[in-house]
Design a protein around this motif. Structure first.
Motif, PDB file in Angstrom:
ATOM      1  N   HIS A  79     -13.266  15.508  -5.793  1.00 46.39           N
ATOM      2  CA  HIS A  79     -13.211  14.425  -6.771  1.00 46.39           C
ATOM      3  C   HIS A  79     -12.986  13.133  -5.992  1.00 46.39           C
ATOM      4  O   HIS A  79     -12.206  13.112  -5.038  1.00 46.39           O
ATOM      5  CB  HIS A  79     -12.085  14.632  -7.775  1.00 46.39           C
ATOM      6  N   PHE A  80     -13.659  12.106  -6.409  1.00 44.72           N
ATOM      7  CA  PHE A  80     -13.588  10.823  -5.705  1.00 44.72           C
ATOM      8  C   PHE A  80     -13.161   9.725  -6.665  1.00 44.72           C
ATOM      9  O   PHE A  80     -13.587   9.688  -7.823  1.00 44.72           O
ATOM     10  CB  PHE A  80     -14.949  10.474  -5.102  1.00 44.72           C
ATOM     11  N   THR A  81     -12.320   8.838  -6.157  1.00 48.43           N
ATOM     12  CA  THR A  81     -11.888   7.666  -6.892  1.00 48.43           C
ATOM     13  C   THR A  81     -12.215   6.462  -6.038  1.00 48.43           C
ATOM     14  O   THR A  81     -12.013   6.484  -4.820  1.00 48.43           O
ATOM     15  CB  THR A  81     -10.361   7.706  -7.153  1.00 48.43           C
ATOM     16  N   GLN A  82     -12.718   5.448  -6.678  1.00 49.79           N
ATOM     17  CA  GLN A  82     -13.084   4.245  -5.940  1.00 49.79           C
ATOM     18  C   GLN A  82     -12.647   3.023  -6.727  1.00 49.79           C
ATOM     19  O   GLN A  82     -12.699   3.013  -7.961  1.00 49.79           O
ATOM     20  CB  GLN A  82     -14.597   4.216  -5.737  1.00 49.79           C
ATOM     21  N   SER A  83     -12.182   2.010  -6.004  1.00 54.01           N
ATOM     22  CA  SER A  83     -11.813   0.756  -6.653  1.00 54.01           C
ATOM     23  C   SER A  83     -11.984  -0.386  -5.665  1.00 54.01           C
ATOM     24  O   SER A  83     -12.190  -0.176  -4.473  1.00 54.01           O
ATOM     25  CB  SER A  83     -10.376   0.813  -7.179  1.00 54.01           C
ATOM     26  N   LEU A 106      -2.559   6.701  -9.139  1.00 55.14           N
ATOM     27  CA  LEU A 106      -1.821   5.608  -9.765  1.00 55.14           C
ATOM     28  C   LEU A 106      -2.119   4.312  -9.024  1.00 55.14           C
ATOM     29  O   LEU A 106      -2.037   4.265  -7.797  1.00 55.14           O
ATOM     30  CB  LEU A 106      -0.322   5.887  -9.738  1.00 55.14           C
ATOM     31  N   ARG A 107      -2.432   3.292  -9.760  1.00 53.94           N
ATOM     32  CA  ARG A 107      -2.717   1.984  -9.162  1.00 53.94           C
ATOM     33  C   ARG A 107      -1.646   1.015  -9.599  1.00 53.94           C
ATOM     34  O   ARG A 107      -1.305   0.948 -10.773  1.00 53.94           O
ATOM     35  CB  ARG A 107      -4.079   1.485  -9.611  1.00 53.94           C
ATOM     36  N   ARG A 108      -1.140   0.277  -8.630  1.00 54.13           N
ATOM     37  CA  ARG A 108      -0.139  -0.747  -8.922  1.00 54.13           C
ATOM     38  C   ARG A 108      -0.619  -2.059  -8.340  1.00 54.13           C
ATOM     39  O   ARG A 108      -1.302  -2.064  -7.323  1.00 54.13           O
ATOM     40  CB  ARG A 108       1.197  -0.371  -8.303  1.00 54.13           C
ATOM     41  N   GLY A 115      11.718  -4.774  -6.332  1.00 53.73           N
ATOM     42  CA  GLY A 115      12.480  -3.544  -6.540  1.00 53.73           C
ATOM     43  C   GLY A 115      11.726  -2.310  -6.104  1.00 53.73           C
ATOM     44  O   GLY A 115      12.298  -1.250  -5.948  1.00 53.73           O
ATOM     45  N   ALA A 116      10.416  -2.421  -5.891  1.00 48.97           N
ATOM     46  CA  ALA A 116       9.634  -1.261  -5.441  1.00 48.97           C
ATOM     47  C   ALA A 116       9.639  -1.233  -3.924  1.00 48.97           C
ATOM     48  O   ALA A 116       9.650  -2.267  -3.269  1.00 48.97           O
ATOM     49  CB  ALA A 116       8.195  -1.365  -5.954  1.00 48.97           C
ATOM     50  N   SER A 117       9.665  -0.070  -3.391  1.00 45.94           N
ATOM     51  CA  SER A 117       9.703   0.085  -1.939  1.00 45.94           C
ATOM     52  C   SER A 117       8.289   0.243  -1.403  1.00 45.94           C
ATOM     53  O   SER A 117       7.464   0.920  -1.990  1.00 45.94           O
ATOM     54  CB  SER A 117      10.516   1.341  -1.573  1.00 45.94           C
ATOM     55  N   ALA A 118       7.992  -0.408  -0.289  1.00 41.22           N
ATOM     56  CA  ALA A 118       6.673  -0.282   0.349  1.00 41.22           C
ATOM     57  C   ALA A 118       6.619   0.944   1.239  1.00 41.22           C
ATOM     58  O   ALA A 118       5.570   1.292   1.729  1.00 41.22           O
ATOM     59  CB  ALA A 118       6.382  -1.547   1.171  1.00 41.22           C
ATOM     60  N   ALA A 119       7.734   1.599   1.484  1.00 36.16           N
ATOM     61  CA  ALA A 119       7.745   2.764   2.374  1.00 36.16           C
ATOM     62  C   ALA A 119       7.423   4.031   1.644  1.00 36.16           C
ATOM     63  O   ALA A 119       7.517   4.202   0.501  1.00 36.16           O
ATOM     64  CB  ALA A 119       9.100   2.885   3.047  1.00 36.16           C
TER      65      ALA A 119
END
Length: 119
Positions: A79-83, A106-108, A115-119
């Motif tokens: 299955h492939f997802t592209q954006s 999930l796309r953010r 408050g969200a962590s990049a790690a």
């Protein structure tokens, strides 16, 4: 890009690109390139896997994969997802788990919300 496509893409992909207008050609070239790159990375083989031996099958929003006789893989498990996170960037994800419908992606928005962590 035409030379790269002719030397690296499958005959079916080259045919799909052949009659496109220049702007459409560039967009579809990068669709194919990023999807092929996602597949070879997911397989862990890199450029050891010949890019002209498998085809990305793009029809509207539906994306599939086809394999030449030298590649033993099941297209039904992929299955492939592209954006396009921005007008200058293309992203492709290859999911070979075989999970019905593929794993959720999930796309953010970028940059990550506070408050969200990049790690």
């Amino acid at each position: 890009m035409q030379e790269v496509a002719c030397s690296m893409f499958s005959p079916g992909e080259i045919e799909a690109l052949r009659d496109l207008a220049p702007r459409d050609f560039v967009d579809r070239f990068f669709d194919h390139w990023t999807l092929k790159e996602a597949y070879i990375k997911a397989k862990g083989r890199g450029l050891d896997l010949p890019l002209d031996q498998f085809s990305m099958l793009i029809s509207g929003r539906k994306i599939g994969i086809g394999f030449g006789p030298g590649i033993a893989d099941d297209p039904r498990r992929w299955h492939f997802t592209q954006s396009s996170p921005s007008p200058m960037h293309r992203l492709a994800i290859a999911d070979g788990t075989g999970t019905a419908g593929g794993l959720p992606v999930l796309r953010r928005p970028w940059p990550l919300a506070s408050g969200a962590s990049a790690a």
